[in-house]
Design a protein around this motif. Sequence first.
Motif, short mmCIF file in Angstrom:
data_model
loop_
_atom_site.label_atom_id
_atom_site.label_comp_id
_atom_site.label_asym_id
_atom_site.label_seq_id
_atom_site.Cartn_x
_atom_site.Cartn_y
_atom_site.Cartn_z
N ASP A 66 0.92 -1.22 -0.07
CA ASP A 66 0.21 -0.17 0.11
C ASP A 66 1.01 1.24 -0.12
O ASP A 66 1.61 1.45 1.00
CB ASP A 66 -0.88 0.17 1.26
CG ASP A 66 -1.77 1.18 1.25
OD1 ASP A 66 -1.91 2.13 0.62
OD2 ASP A 66 -2.75 1.22 2.10
N LYS A 67 0.76 2.03 -1.06
CA LYS A 67 1.79 3.20 -1.38
C LYS A 67 1.30 4.26 -0.39
O LYS A 67 2.31 4.95 0.14
CB LYS A 67 1.61 3.74 -2.72
CG LYS A 67 0.41 4.16 -3.18
CD LYS A 67 0.74 4.74 -4.51
CE LYS A 67 -0.82 5.16 -5.20
NZ LYS A 67 -1.34 4.20 -5.95
N ASN A 68 -0.05 4.13 0.21
CA ASN A 68 -0.25 5.22 1.17
C ASN A 68 0.12 4.86 2.50
O ASN A 68 0.42 5.91 3.36
CB ASN A 68 -1.69 5.30 1.37
CG ASN A 68 -2.25 5.84 -0.24
OD1 ASN A 68 -1.86 6.52 -0.90
ND2 ASN A 68 -3.34 5.03 -0.62
N GLU A 69 0.37 3.86 2.63
CA GLU A 69 1.08 3.43 4.06
C GLU A 69 2.68 3.46 4.20
O GLU A 69 3.24 3.61 5.07
CB GLU A 69 0.50 2.15 4.43
CG GLU A 69 0.57 1.76 5.94
CD GLU A 69 -0.05 0.37 6.38
OE1 GLU A 69 0.51 -0.29 7.16
OE2 GLU A 69 -1.16 0.08 5.80
N TYR A 70 3.46 2.90 2.79
CA TYR A 70 4.61 2.94 3.14
C TYR A 70 5.21 3.07 1.54
O TYR A 70 4.80 2.45 0.47
CB TYR A 70 5.23 1.21 3.37
CG TYR A 70 6.66 1.35 3.20
CD1 TYR A 70 7.51 1.77 4.36
CD2 TYR A 70 7.10 0.62 2.28
CE1 TYR A 70 8.94 1.74 4.17
CE2 TYR A 70 8.84 0.63 2.19
CZ TYR A 70 9.54 1.10 3.16
OH TYR A 70 10.90 0.91 3.11
N MET A 71 5.99 4.09 1.48
CA MET A 71 7.07 4.24 -0.01
C MET A 71 8.33 4.12 0.40
O MET A 71 8.76 4.68 1.29
CB MET A 71 6.41 5.84 -0.44
CG MET A 71 5.35 5.68 -1.20
SD MET A 71 5.28 4.77 -2.64
CE MET A 71 6.36 5.54 -3.95
N GLU A 100 4.14 1.79 -7.10
CA GLU A 100 3.42 2.95 -6.72
C GLU A 100 2.37 2.94 -7.52
O GLU A 100 1.39 3.66 -7.21
CB GLU A 100 4.29 4.27 -7.01
CG GLU A 100 3.60 5.60 -6.64
CD GLU A 100 4.82 6.82 -7.04
OE1 GLU A 100 4.59 7.60 -6.49
OE2 GLU A 100 5.96 6.47 -7.55
#
Length: 103
Positions: A66-71, A100
């Motif tokens: 989940d890009k909103n949680e971890y990038m 992403e």
Amino acid sequence: MSKRKKNLEKVIQQCQKTLDKIEEELAKPEPKLTLYDIEMGNFDEVPRAILREAKREIKIMMQILDKNEYMPDYTYPLIDSYSIDTELCDLLFETKIIYEKYT
């Protein structure tokens, strides 16, 4: 299979492919580089410290999905390194882009 599940599977496959390539690279003997070689960019490999960090971050990516949680941020040292024109470097950037795009 839902579109989201297919996309996540694509991300996982890409991450695993990249992890396999990193492992293959880390298994090779470490090249003996002088300070001059490093400063002048006289090598064609991604530095091992960057590879180890990318490996750690890609494992986290595979767990969270989940890009909103971890990038990941392993690409920043790649940009600053002299090894930006390698196949492995391209793969690392591609993996981040796919993560992403599809998570």
